[in-house]
Design a protein around this motif. Structure first.
Motif, PDB file in Angstrom:
ATOM      1  N   PRO A  35      17.642 -14.134   4.295  1.00 34.78           N
ATOM      2  CA  PRO A  35      16.492 -14.836   4.715  1.00 34.78           C
ATOM      3  C   PRO A  35      15.537 -13.778   5.018  1.00 34.78           C
ATOM      4  O   PRO A  35      16.037 -12.791   5.596  1.00 34.78           O
ATOM      5  CB  PRO A  35      16.835 -15.615   5.742  1.00 34.78           C
ATOM      6  N   LEU A  36      14.187 -13.817   4.865  1.00 36.71           N
ATOM      7  CA  LEU A  36      13.285 -13.126   5.197  1.00 36.71           C
ATOM      8  C   LEU A  36      13.031 -13.477   6.879  1.00 36.71           C
ATOM      9  O   LEU A  36      12.446 -13.986   7.334  1.00 36.71           O
ATOM     10  CB  LEU A  36      12.175 -13.516   4.676  1.00 36.71           C
ATOM     11  N   ARG A  37      13.492 -12.116   7.539  1.00 38.12           N
ATOM     12  CA  ARG A  37      13.401 -12.283   9.090  1.00 38.12           C
ATOM     13  C   ARG A  37      12.114 -11.601   9.430  1.00 38.12           C
ATOM     14  O   ARG A  37      11.452 -11.944  10.709  1.00 38.12           O
ATOM     15  CB  ARG A  37      14.471 -11.270   9.604  1.00 38.12           C
ATOM     16  N   GLU A  38      11.672 -10.675   8.921  1.00 31.23           N
ATOM     17  CA  GLU A  38      10.157 -10.148   8.837  1.00 31.23           C
ATOM     18  C   GLU A  38       9.635  -9.669   7.959  1.00 31.23           C
ATOM     19  O   GLU A  38      10.470  -9.122   6.901  1.00 31.23           O
ATOM     20  CB  GLU A  38      10.282  -9.077  10.364  1.00 31.23           C
ATOM     21  N   GLN A  39       8.404  -9.585   7.862  1.00 28.22           N
ATOM     22  CA  GLN A  39       7.718  -8.817   6.600  1.00 28.22           C
ATOM     23  C   GLN A  39       7.066  -7.620   7.126  1.00 28.22           C
ATOM     24  O   GLN A  39       6.295  -7.471   8.180  1.00 28.22           O
ATOM     25  CB  GLN A  39       6.842  -9.710   5.971  1.00 28.22           C
ATOM     26  N   ALA A  40       6.782  -6.567   6.047  1.00 23.67           N
ATOM     27  CA  ALA A  40       6.150  -5.369   6.325  1.00 23.67           C
ATOM     28  C   ALA A  40       4.474  -5.631   6.250  1.00 23.67           C
ATOM     29  O   ALA A  40       4.192  -6.907   5.955  1.00 23.67           O
ATOM     30  CB  ALA A  40       6.338  -4.436   5.243  1.00 23.67           C
ATOM     31  N   LYS A  41       3.904  -5.036   7.066  1.00 24.89           N
ATOM     32  CA  LYS A  41       2.377  -5.053   6.971  1.00 24.89           C
ATOM     33  C   LYS A  41       1.778  -5.258   5.752  1.00 24.89           C
ATOM     34  O   LYS A  41       2.065  -4.618   4.675  1.00 24.89           O
ATOM     35  CB  LYS A  41       1.664  -3.761   7.730  1.00 24.89           C
ATOM     36  N   ILE A  42       0.913  -6.595   5.740  1.00 19.61           N
ATOM     37  CA  ILE A  42       0.709  -6.826   4.311  1.00 19.61           C
ATOM     38  C   ILE A  42      -0.762  -6.575   3.878  1.00 19.61           C
ATOM     39  O   ILE A  42      -1.523  -6.316   2.816  1.00 19.61           O
ATOM     40  CB  ILE A  42       0.687  -8.035   3.987  1.00 19.61           C
ATOM     41  N   ASP A  43      -1.802  -6.274   5.115  1.00 19.62           N
ATOM     42  CA  ASP A  43      -2.991  -6.312   4.858  1.00 19.62           C
ATOM     43  C   ASP A  43      -3.589  -4.883   4.107  1.00 19.62           C
ATOM     44  O   ASP A  43      -3.348  -3.691   4.445  1.00 19.62           O
ATOM     45  CB  ASP A  43      -3.822  -6.329   6.258  1.00 19.62           C
ATOM     46  N   GLY A  44      -4.199  -5.032   2.817  1.00 18.52           N
ATOM     47  CA  GLY A  44      -4.467  -3.967   2.126  1.00 18.52           C
ATOM     48  C   GLY A  44      -3.699  -3.276   1.346  1.00 18.52           C
ATOM     49  O   GLY A  44      -3.661  -2.247   0.700  1.00 18.52           O
ATOM     50  N   ILE A  45      -2.220  -3.648   1.458  1.00 20.33           N
ATOM     51  CA  ILE A  45      -1.075  -2.902   1.136  1.00 20.33           C
ATOM     52  C   ILE A  45      -0.721  -3.682  -0.426  1.00 20.33           C
ATOM     53  O   ILE A  45      -0.912  -4.632  -0.653  1.00 20.33           O
ATOM     54  CB  ILE A  45       0.056  -3.113   1.894  1.00 20.33           C
ATOM     55  N   THR A  46      -0.362  -2.637  -1.412  1.00 20.63           N
ATOM     56  CA  THR A  46       0.126  -3.286  -2.806  1.00 20.63           C
ATOM     57  C   THR A  46       1.655  -3.954  -2.662  1.00 20.63           C
ATOM     58  O   THR A  46       2.321  -3.864  -1.768  1.00 20.63           O
ATOM     59  CB  THR A  46       0.443  -2.287  -3.884  1.00 20.63           C
ATOM     60  N   GLU A  47       1.753  -4.929  -3.545  1.00 19.21           N
ATOM     61  CA  GLU A  47       2.964  -5.802  -3.550  1.00 19.21           C
ATOM     62  C   GLU A  47       4.105  -4.914  -3.404  1.00 19.21           C
ATOM     63  O   GLU A  47       5.206  -5.250  -2.941  1.00 19.21           O
ATOM     64  CB  GLU A  47       3.096  -7.020  -4.663  1.00 19.21           C
ATOM     65  N   ALA A  48       4.018  -3.837  -4.400  1.00 20.24           N
ATOM     66  CA  ALA A  48       5.319  -3.128  -4.582  1.00 20.24           C
ATOM     67  C   ALA A  48       5.703  -2.564  -3.046  1.00 20.24           C
ATOM     68  O   ALA A  48       7.132  -2.358  -2.795  1.00 20.24           O
ATOM     69  CB  ALA A  48       5.181  -2.042  -5.485  1.00 20.24           C
ATOM     70  N   VAL A  49       4.722  -1.973  -2.347  1.00 16.66           N
ATOM     71  CA  VAL A  49       5.039  -1.375  -0.972  1.00 16.66           C
ATOM     72  C   VAL A  49       5.452  -2.569  -0.177  1.00 16.66           C
ATOM     73  O   VAL A  49       6.512  -2.081   0.709  1.00 16.66           O
ATOM     74  CB  VAL A  49       3.728  -0.526  -0.542  1.00 16.66           C
ATOM     75  N   ILE A  50       4.834  -3.504  -0.264  1.00 17.41           N
ATOM     76  CA  ILE A  50       5.182  -4.680   0.807  1.00 17.41           C
ATOM     77  C   ILE A  50       6.879  -4.957   0.543  1.00 17.41           C
ATOM     78  O   ILE A  50       7.664  -5.094   1.146  1.00 17.41           O
ATOM     79  CB  ILE A  50       4.318  -5.832   0.686  1.00 17.41           C
TER      80      ILE A  50
END
Length: 225
Positions: A35-50
Protein backbone atom coordinates in the motif's frame (compact mmCIF):
# COMPACT_ATOMS: atom_id res chain seq x y z
CA UNK A 1 6.11 37.14 -31.31
CA UNK A 2 6.02 33.69 -29.71
CA UNK A 3 4.77 30.93 -32.02
CA UNK A 4 4.94 28.02 -29.57
CA UNK A 5 3.41 27.57 -26.10
CA UNK A 6 4.66 24.80 -23.83
CA UNK A 7 1.92 24.00 -21.33
CA UNK A 8 2.30 22.31 -17.98
CA UNK A 9 -0.80 20.27 -17.07
CA UNK A 10 -1.47 19.70 -13.37
CA UNK A 11 -2.54 22.84 -11.49
CA UNK A 12 -1.96 24.88 -14.65
CA UNK A 13 -4.74 23.54 -16.88
CA UNK A 14 -6.48 21.02 -14.60
CA UNK A 15 -6.94 19.93 -10.99
CA UNK A 16 -7.58 16.22 -10.35
CA UNK A 17 -8.82 16.94 -6.81
CA UNK A 18 -7.08 13.95 -5.27
CA UNK A 19 -8.10 11.39 -7.88
CA UNK A 20 -4.60 11.44 -9.34
CA UNK A 21 -3.11 10.37 -6.02
CA UNK A 22 -5.67 7.59 -5.71
CA UNK A 23 -4.69 6.26 -9.12
CA UNK A 24 -0.99 6.49 -8.25
CA UNK A 25 -1.66 4.53 -5.07
CA UNK A 26 -3.50 1.82 -7.01
CA UNK A 27 -0.67 1.55 -9.55
CA UNK A 28 1.91 1.38 -6.74
CA UNK A 29 0.00 -1.39 -4.98
CA UNK A 30 -0.34 -3.33 -8.22
CA UNK A 31 3.33 -3.16 -9.21
CA UNK A 32 5.10 -3.04 -5.84
CA UNK A 33 2.74 -5.19 -3.80
CA UNK A 34 2.56 -2.62 -1.00
CA UNK A 35 0.00 0.00 0.00
CA UNK A 36 1.14 3.56 -0.69
CA UNK A 37 1.95 4.97 2.76
CA UNK A 38 3.46 8.23 1.51
CA UNK A 39 4.39 9.81 -1.78
CA UNK A 40 7.47 11.79 -2.73
CA UNK A 41 7.14 15.47 -3.51
CA UNK A 42 5.35 15.79 -6.84
CA UNK A 43 5.16 19.50 -7.72
CA UNK A 44 7.23 20.11 -10.84
CA UNK A 45 8.84 16.66 -10.67
CA UNK A 46 8.80 14.06 -13.45
CA UNK A 47 6.92 10.79 -13.05
CA UNK A 48 10.10 8.71 -13.17
CA UNK A 49 11.56 10.63 -10.22
CA UNK A 50 8.30 10.49 -8.27
CA UNK A 51 8.20 6.71 -8.71
CA UNK A 52 11.83 6.19 -7.71
CA UNK A 53 11.71 8.48 -4.68
CA UNK A 54 8.37 7.10 -3.51
CA UNK A 55 9.77 3.57 -3.73
CA UNK A 56 12.73 4.67 -1.58
CA UNK A 57 10.31 5.94 1.07
CA UNK A 58 9.02 2.36 1.24
CA UNK A 59 12.51 0.86 1.46
CA UNK A 60 12.53 -0.31 -2.17
CA UNK A 61 15.23 -0.08 -4.82
CA UNK A 62 13.93 0.13 -8.38
CA UNK A 63 15.20 0.14 -11.95
CA UNK A 64 13.92 1.27 -15.34
CA UNK A 65 11.91 -1.90 -15.86
CA UNK A 66 10.11 -1.30 -12.57
CA UNK A 67 9.26 2.23 -13.66
CA UNK A 68 7.94 1.05 -17.01
CA UNK A 69 5.68 -1.48 -15.27
CA UNK A 70 4.45 1.28 -12.97
CA UNK A 71 3.85 3.61 -15.92
CA UNK A 72 1.77 0.95 -17.66
CA UNK A 73 -0.25 0.39 -14.49
CA UNK A 74 -0.77 4.12 -14.04
CA UNK A 75 -2.03 4.41 -17.62
CA UNK A 76 -4.44 1.53 -17.01
CA UNK A 77 -5.78 3.25 -13.90
CA UNK A 78 -6.40 6.48 -15.80
CA UNK A 79 -8.21 4.63 -18.56
CA UNK A 80 -10.30 2.67 -16.07
CA UNK A 81 -11.17 5.68 -13.94
CA UNK A 82 -11.56 8.37 -16.59
CA UNK A 83 -15.21 8.91 -15.65
CA UNK A 84 -14.27 9.30 -11.99
CA UNK A 85 -11.57 11.79 -12.94
CA UNK A 86 -14.09 13.79 -14.97
CA UNK A 87 -16.60 13.78 -12.14
CA UNK A 88 -14.23 14.74 -9.33
CA UNK A 89 -11.62 16.87 -11.09
CA UNK A 90 -12.05 19.92 -13.29
CA UNK A 91 -10.44 22.13 -15.88
CA UNK A 92 -9.15 25.27 -14.20
CA UNK A 93 -11.01 28.53 -14.86
CA UNK A 94 -9.96 30.09 -18.15
CA UNK A 95 -8.03 27.05 -19.41
CA UNK A 96 -10.33 26.15 -22.32
CA UNK A 97 -10.72 29.77 -23.39
CA UNK A 98 -6.94 30.29 -23.28
CA UNK A 99 -6.27 27.26 -25.48
CA UNK A 100 -8.95 28.33 -27.96
CA UNK A 101 -7.78 31.93 -28.12
CA UNK A 102 -4.12 31.04 -28.70
CA UNK A 103 -5.11 28.60 -31.43
CA UNK A 104 -7.17 31.32 -33.11
CA UNK A 105 -4.02 33.43 -33.34
CA UNK A 106 -2.11 30.57 -34.96
CA UNK A 107 0.06 29.76 -31.93
CA UNK A 108 1.20 26.13 -31.81
CA UNK A 109 0.54 24.51 -28.45
CA UNK A 110 2.03 21.43 -26.87
CA UNK A 111 2.75 19.96 -23.45
CA UNK A 112 5.94 19.80 -21.38
CA UNK A 113 4.89 17.74 -18.40
CA UNK A 114 6.18 15.47 -15.70
CA UNK A 115 3.31 13.15 -16.60
CA UNK A 116 4.02 10.22 -18.87
CA UNK A 117 2.56 10.87 -22.30
CA UNK A 118 -0.43 8.46 -22.14
CA UNK A 119 -1.54 9.95 -18.84
CA UNK A 120 -1.06 13.49 -20.11
CA UNK A 121 -3.26 12.68 -23.11
CA UNK A 122 -5.98 11.10 -20.98
CA UNK A 123 -6.05 13.99 -18.52
CA UNK A 124 -6.58 16.63 -21.18
CA UNK A 125 -8.99 14.50 -23.20
CA UNK A 126 -11.16 13.93 -20.14
CA UNK A 127 -11.67 17.66 -19.69
CA UNK A 128 -11.90 18.52 -23.40
CA UNK A 129 -8.62 20.42 -23.41
CA UNK A 130 -6.75 18.33 -25.98
CA UNK A 131 -8.07 19.62 -29.31
CA UNK A 132 -5.32 22.22 -29.86
CA UNK A 133 -2.42 20.22 -28.43
CA UNK A 134 0.20 18.94 -30.88
CA UNK A 135 1.31 15.94 -28.85
CA UNK A 136 4.30 14.95 -30.97
CA UNK A 137 5.96 18.31 -30.24
CA UNK A 138 5.77 17.82 -26.49
CA UNK A 139 8.03 16.13 -23.95
CA UNK A 140 6.99 13.89 -21.10
CA UNK A 141 7.95 12.43 -17.74
CA UNK A 142 9.23 9.11 -19.07
CA UNK A 143 11.81 10.84 -21.27
CA UNK A 144 14.04 12.46 -18.66
CA UNK A 145 14.34 12.99 -14.92
CA UNK A 146 15.20 16.65 -15.54
CA UNK A 147 12.53 19.15 -16.56
CA UNK A 148 15.05 21.33 -18.41
CA UNK A 149 15.76 18.36 -20.67
CA UNK A 150 12.06 18.12 -21.49
CA UNK A 151 11.92 21.78 -22.49
CA UNK A 152 14.93 21.30 -24.73
CA UNK A 153 13.40 18.19 -26.32
CA UNK A 154 10.20 20.03 -27.10
CA UNK A 155 12.03 22.94 -28.70
CA UNK A 156 13.95 20.48 -30.87
CA UNK A 157 10.80 18.64 -31.93
CA UNK A 158 9.08 21.91 -32.81
CA UNK A 159 12.18 23.22 -34.56
CA UNK A 160 11.73 26.35 -32.47
CA UNK A 161 14.24 28.71 -30.95
CA UNK A 162 13.98 29.77 -27.32
CA UNK A 163 12.84 33.23 -28.38
CA UNK A 164 9.90 31.72 -30.28
CA UNK A 165 8.55 29.84 -27.25
CA UNK A 166 6.75 30.61 -24.00
CA UNK A 167 6.24 28.12 -21.17
CA UNK A 168 3.14 28.38 -19.00
CA UNK A 169 3.33 26.57 -15.67
CA UNK A 170 2.59 26.81 -11.97
CA UNK A 171 5.80 25.83 -10.13
CA UNK A 172 9.32 27.17 -9.63
CA UNK A 173 10.50 23.95 -11.31
CA UNK A 174 8.64 25.01 -14.47
CA UNK A 175 10.37 28.38 -14.31
CA UNK A 176 13.80 26.83 -13.77
CA UNK A 177 13.34 24.31 -16.59
CA UNK A 178 12.36 27.03 -19.02
CA UNK A 179 15.10 29.44 -17.99
CA UNK A 180 17.73 26.72 -18.35
CA UNK A 181 16.83 26.88 -22.04
CA UNK A 182 16.40 30.69 -22.17
CA UNK A 183 12.63 30.30 -22.64
CA UNK A 184 10.32 32.99 -21.27
CA UNK A 185 7.80 31.98 -18.60
CA UNK A 186 4.25 32.97 -17.77
CA UNK A 187 3.71 31.54 -14.28
CA UNK A 188 0.22 30.93 -12.93
CA UNK A 189 -0.40 30.81 -9.18
CA UNK A 190 -3.17 28.23 -9.51
CA UNK A 191 -1.22 25.46 -7.79
CA UNK A 192 0.63 25.18 -4.50
CA UNK A 193 3.14 27.94 -5.31
CA UNK A 194 1.84 31.43 -4.62
CA UNK A 195 2.64 34.53 -6.64
CA UNK A 196 5.49 35.54 -4.33
CA UNK A 197 7.22 32.17 -4.76
CA UNK A 198 6.88 32.35 -8.53
CA UNK A 199 8.27 35.88 -8.61
CA UNK A 200 11.15 34.77 -6.42
CA UNK A 201 11.84 32.06 -8.99
CA UNK A 202 12.22 34.91 -11.53
CA UNK A 203 9.22 34.21 -13.74
CA UNK A 204 8.92 37.04 -16.25
CA UNK A 205 5.16 37.27 -15.69
CA UNK A 206 3.05 35.97 -12.79
CA UNK A 207 -0.74 35.68 -13.05
CA UNK A 208 -3.26 34.64 -10.42
CA UNK A 209 -5.04 32.39 -12.94
CA UNK A 210 -5.87 32.04 -16.65
CA UNK A 211 -9.18 33.88 -16.59
CA UNK A 212 -8.07 37.06 -18.39
CA UNK A 213 -7.85 35.52 -21.86
CA UNK A 214 -7.09 38.78 -23.65
CA UNK A 215 -4.18 39.52 -21.31
CA UNK A 216 -2.77 36.01 -21.66
CA UNK A 217 -2.84 36.14 -25.45
CA UNK A 218 -1.13 39.52 -25.39
CA UNK A 219 1.55 38.23 -23.04
CA UNK A 220 2.21 35.20 -25.26
CA UNK A 221 2.32 37.18 -28.49
CA UNK A 222 4.46 40.03 -27.20
CA UNK A 223 7.99 38.83 -26.57
CA UNK A 224 8.67 41.74 -24.22
CA UNK A 225 5.37 42.39 -22.38
Amino acid sequence: MARLVLWDIDHTLIDTRGVGREMSAAAFQKTRGLPLREQAKIDGITEAVIFRETAKLHGLTTDRTDFERSADALTEEHLKRAANLRECGHALPGAAAALDALAAFGVEQTVVSGNIRPVAEIKLQVFGLDRHIVWDLGAYGEESDVRADLVRLSLQRANASATEAVLIGDTPADVDGAHANAVRVIAVASGRSDQAALRQASAEVVLADLQDTELLVRLVRDHNP
